[in-house]
Scaffold this active site. Structure first.
Site, PDB file in Angstrom:
ATOM      1  N   TYR A 317      68.290  74.318 -49.439  1.00  6.60           N
ATOM      2  CA  TYR A 317      67.170  73.797 -50.228  1.00  6.60           C
ATOM      3  C   TYR A 317      66.337  72.852 -49.362  1.00  6.60           C
ATOM      4  CZ  TYR A 317      70.390  69.819 -50.623  1.00  6.60           C
ATOM      5  OH  TYR A 317      71.254  68.790 -50.334  1.00  6.60           O
ATOM      6  N   GLY A 331      75.385  63.545 -43.944  1.00  6.16           N
ATOM      7  CA  GLY A 331      74.295  63.764 -44.886  1.00  6.16           C
ATOM      8  C   GLY A 331      74.483  63.177 -46.269  1.00  6.16           C
ATOM      9  N   HIS A 335      70.260  57.897 -53.139  1.00  2.83           N
ATOM     10  CA  HIS A 335      68.825  58.177 -53.249  1.00  2.83           C
ATOM     11  C   HIS A 335      68.426  58.414 -54.703  1.00  2.83           C
ATOM     12  CE1 HIS A 335      69.126  62.563 -53.992  1.00  2.83           C
ATOM     13  NE2 HIS A 335      70.130  62.555 -53.122  1.00  2.83           N
ATOM     14  N   CYS A 353      75.722  63.387 -52.427  1.00  2.00           N
ATOM     15  CA  CYS A 353      75.027  62.104 -52.415  1.00  2.00           C
ATOM     16  C   CYS A 353      75.326  61.304 -53.683  1.00  2.00           C
ATOM     17  CB  CYS A 353      73.522  62.318 -52.289  1.00  2.00           C
ATOM     18  SG  CYS A 353      73.027  62.991 -50.681  1.00  2.00           S
ATOM     19  N   ASN A 355      73.479  59.963 -56.529  1.00  4.27           N
ATOM     20  CA  ASN A 355      72.200  60.090 -57.233  1.00  4.27           C
ATOM     21  C   ASN A 355      72.009  58.928 -58.197  1.00  4.27           C
ATOM     22  OD1 ASN A 355      71.778  63.720 -57.707  1.00  4.27           O
ATOM     23  ND2 ASN A 355      71.862  62.455 -55.870  1.00  4.27           N
TER      24      ASN A 355
END
Length: 423
Positions: A317, A331, A335, A353, A355
């Site tokens: 993506y 990675g 965020h 991540c 979120n």
């Protein structure tokens, strides 16, 4: 451990861990000796024809030897004394200019404040005075080597005046691998001064990188200065340190983030007080977030996550991201993820991540610094050491194993910030 000209001594054989005060590295140099002397009065006679007594103190310069040539520019002055109540060292260049330096805590060596000039002649004078008040002196004149062609660049990730989080490791990199049998020599020239004082240690991450962290997170609003006196220091295979390095930084407030997968919440504390609780969505089962302690590596107000090359056209993506804060090299970020706000606090849907909402992402981005720590708990995957600045993901006992010098806990003597260098 080699006995070479650039190798320092330590008081009583101990290596101290306290990062406070001006910490001086000492040199143990085991080569030829120069002869000591007295104040020149041994041949004089008093009014009755009797020679005055010789000084009770005695001193001998061990290194550099008298008339020595090709001496490394990193050299210090090493000497022995007997019955000395006070010892002073004076080093002058060929023009008579004085060189500043520091006497080691063990009283057996003296280190210049910086590397000496290449191809220059110096004269060292060591004076020892006993309780009789009569000085004894020893001198040694030596010449430093010509500037070497093979020099290793030394750099710091942090720069002067930077303000960082309480989890920030001090990071020093070398332009060439430092052989294992030279790391102890170099580490004795690496000192950390923290105010207030805090115990810590250097840890070799690789042959080209060494880091320092305190035993606990840095104390909020500390000042920290670190120095490497590596200029002219032999570093193996004919290579020498290019220059000394000194960096002064400041630690900011204590802002610590803790994420619990069970509750899907991030708790943010500032100086020990909970200031915010944030709903999060972590990595889904196929791409779980890492459990462990990380720190913020970089902050990107706007960026693009592009995984097509890594995951291929079917799973890859390309997404615009706001308020991104990197946690791992692999990675994982904190965020803003407006597309998952409905799942935040209840379901894990990310690719690993942390979120958060746009509003919480903006708040975190405004309040965090590089080096602020975050601990994620209860996920299916453990954080791999080395995947980011994972210094705090290791226990203190594990971390000290990465030092090139043996670790010995501080004692009451370490209340003196000038007691010894920090390993």
């Amino acid at each position: 451990m080699r006995a070479v000209q650039d190798q320092p001594t330590r008081r009583g054989g101990r290596r101290r861990m306290l990062a406070a005060g001006l910490l001086a590295a000492a040199l143990t140099l085991t080569a030829a000796c120069t002869s000591g002397g007295d104040d020149g009065s041994s041949g004089r006679r008093d009014g009755g024809g009797n020679a005055p007594p010789a000084p009770k103190a005695a001193v001998t310069i061990v290194e550099p030897a008298a008339d020595a040539k090709d001496v490394p520019a990193s050299t210090g002055i090493t000497f022995t004394t007997k019955e000395s109540e006070e010892t002073t060292v004076e080093l002058k260049d060929s023009a008579g200019g004085a060189v500043e330096g520091t006497l080691a805590a063990d009283g057996g060596s003296w280190l210049p404040s910086g590397a000496l000039k290449y191809g220059e002649t110096y004269t060292a004078t060591v004076t020892a005075t006993g309780d009789d008040g009569r000085p004894a002196t020893a001198t040694s004149t030596f010449t430093t080597m010509a500037e070497p062609a093979k020099q290793i660049r030394i750099s710091s990730f942090l720069g002067d005046g930077q303000v960082v989080g309480v989890g920030m490791p001090l990071i020093v990199k070398f332009g060439r691998a430092i052989p294992e049998d030279h790391r102890d020599d170099l580490q004795r020239r690496m000192t950390v001064t923290a105010t207030p004082a805090q115990e810590g240690i250097w840890h070799w991450v690789s042959p080209t990188e060494v880091r320092y962290r305190p035993k606990e997170f840095w104390k909020a609003n500390s000042t920290v200065s670190y120095r490497l006196q590596a200029g002219g220091l032999p570093l193996g295979d004919g290579w020498y340190g290019r220059s000394d390095l000194t960096v002064d930084i400041k630690i900011g407030p204590s802002l610590v983030m803790t994420v619990d997968n069970k509750t899907k919440r991030m708790t943010v504390t500032k100086n020990g007080t909970v200031v915010k609780t944030i709903p999060v969505s972590l990595g889904k089962k196929s791409t779980p977030s890492s459990s462990g302690t990380m720190v913020v590596i970089e902050k990107l107000r706007k960026t693009v996550f592009d995984t097509y090359e890594e995951l291929g056209p079917e799973d890859g993506y390309r997404t615009k991201i706001d308020y991104a804060q990197r946690l791992t090299w692999g990675g994982e970020f904190i965020h803003a993820a407006p597309w998952s706000e409905g799942q935040q606090g209840s379901v894990n849907v990310s690719h690993g991540c942390v979120n958060v909402s746009m509003a919480d992402g903006a708040w975190l981005f405004t309040n965090t610094r590089i080096g602020d720590p975050i601990t994620v708990k209860g996920t299916e995957r453990k954080l791999q050491n080395g995947n980011g600045w994972t210094d705090w993901n290791m226990s203190w006992e594990e971390y000290v194993k990465g030092s090139a010098l043996p670790y010995e806990p501080p004692t009451a003597d370490d209340a003196d910030p000038d007691a010894s260098p920090t390993p």
